[in-house]
Design a protein around this motif. Structure first.
Motif, short mmCIF file in Angstrom:
data_model
loop_
_atom_site.label_atom_id
_atom_site.label_comp_id
_atom_site.label_asym_id
_atom_site.label_seq_id
_atom_site.Cartn_x
_atom_site.Cartn_y
_atom_site.Cartn_z
N GLY A 60 -1.14 30.63 -60.32
CA GLY A 60 -1.16 29.72 -61.45
C GLY A 60 -2.01 28.49 -61.24
O GLY A 60 -2.52 27.91 -62.19
N TYR B 52 -5.94 30.30 -61.26
CA TYR B 52 -6.40 31.09 -62.40
C TYR B 52 -5.36 31.05 -63.51
O TYR B 52 -4.17 30.93 -63.25
CB TYR B 52 -6.62 32.55 -61.98
CG TYR B 52 -7.59 32.70 -60.85
CD1 TYR B 52 -8.96 32.62 -61.06
CD2 TYR B 52 -7.14 32.91 -59.54
CE1 TYR B 52 -9.85 32.75 -60.02
CE2 TYR B 52 -8.02 33.04 -58.50
CZ TYR B 52 -9.38 32.96 -58.74
OH TYR B 52 -10.26 33.08 -57.70
N THR B 53 -5.84 31.22 -64.73
CA THR B 53 -4.91 31.32 -65.85
C THR B 53 -4.28 32.70 -65.84
O THR B 53 -4.81 33.63 -65.22
CB THR B 53 -5.63 31.11 -67.20
OG1 THR B 53 -6.54 32.19 -67.40
CG2 THR B 53 -6.36 29.78 -67.25
N GLU B 54 -3.17 32.84 -66.51
CA GLU B 54 -2.49 34.14 -66.59
C GLU B 54 -3.40 35.18 -67.23
O GLU B 54 -3.40 36.34 -66.83
CB GLU B 54 -1.18 34.01 -67.38
CG GLU B 54 -0.34 35.25 -67.35
CD GLU B 54 0.13 35.67 -65.95
OE1 GLU B 54 0.29 36.88 -65.73
OE2 GLU B 54 0.33 34.80 -65.10
N GLU B 55 -4.22 34.77 -68.19
CA GLU B 55 -5.15 35.70 -68.83
C GLU B 55 -6.21 36.20 -67.86
O GLU B 55 -6.58 37.37 -67.88
CB GLU B 55 -5.84 35.04 -70.04
CG GLU B 55 -4.92 34.75 -71.20
CD GLU B 55 -4.11 33.46 -71.02
OE1 GLU B 55 -4.59 32.52 -70.33
OE2 GLU B 55 -2.99 33.42 -71.54
N GLN B 56 -6.69 35.33 -66.98
CA GLN B 56 -7.68 35.73 -65.98
C GLN B 56 -7.08 36.71 -64.99
O GLN B 56 -7.73 37.68 -64.59
CB GLN B 56 -8.23 34.51 -65.24
CG GLN B 56 -9.12 33.63 -66.07
CD GLN B 56 -9.49 32.35 -65.36
OE1 GLN B 56 -8.66 31.72 -64.70
NE2 GLN B 56 -10.75 31.95 -65.49
N LYS C 153 -4.50 38.74 -65.57
CA LYS C 153 -4.29 40.00 -66.30
C LYS C 153 -5.60 40.76 -66.45
O LYS C 153 -5.65 41.98 -66.31
CB LYS C 153 -3.67 39.75 -67.67
CG LYS C 153 -2.21 39.41 -67.62
CD LYS C 153 -1.66 39.19 -69.01
CE LYS C 153 -0.19 38.81 -68.95
NZ LYS C 153 0.37 38.57 -70.28
N ASP D 292 1.66 33.65 -56.47
CA ASP D 292 1.49 32.76 -57.60
C ASP D 292 0.06 32.23 -57.61
O ASP D 292 -0.34 31.49 -56.72
CB ASP D 292 2.49 31.61 -57.53
CG ASP D 292 2.41 30.71 -58.74
OD1 ASP D 292 1.97 31.18 -59.80
OD2 ASP D 292 2.79 29.53 -58.61
#
Length: 135
Positions: A4, A7-11, A13, A2
């Motif tokens: 979270g 980093y953001t989920e976009e980062q 990905k 995790d």
């Protein structure tokens, strides 16, 4: 894993996507090395001056670049944790390409656990790729 809090989920990905593209380039680089430079061996460094039109030097430079990129990817995969390194090697570096279910089966993990290790491997690889120098 995790991430979270960091980093953001976009980062995450974006990092996984970048890592996947770099790793996918490995087989293409191996093909380029084999087809474009079939007679090249490792370069011999000498202090002897070379004359000529520079065409050989340009070809040698391209060869060295391809070989360096291949080596860089291999070294970065090796720097991942053992399980992630093995998974990345089987998926991207081995000569034989397997389907995702077959890779999970070969690893001995369930598909979901395999995907967790793969995702973690992508992030570890990218961290090593950005830290380790190419030469």
């Amino acid at each position: 894993m995790d991430l979270g809090l960091l980093y953001t989920e976009e980062q995450v990905k974006a990092a996984i996507s970048e890592s996947r593209e770099i790793l996918k380039s490995y087989r293409r680089l191996r093909v380029i090395k084999r087809l474009k430079f079939p007679y090249y061996k490792s370069p011999i460094i000498t202090d002897m001056p070379r004359g000529g039109n520079g065409k050989i030097d340009a070809e040698l430079d391209k060869y060295i670049e391809v070989v360096s990129r291949i080596d860089h990817i291999e070294r970065c995969v090796a720097r991942c944790e053992l399980t992630q390194s093995i998974i990345l090697q089987r998926k991207f570096l081995d000569a034989t390409e397997y389907s995702q279910p077959k890779l999970a089966q070969l690893s001995g993990y369930s598909s979901s656990r395999y995907n967790d290790y793969l995702r973690s491997g992508y992030l570890q690889f990218l961290a090593a790729y950005k830290i380790v120098k190419t030469s």
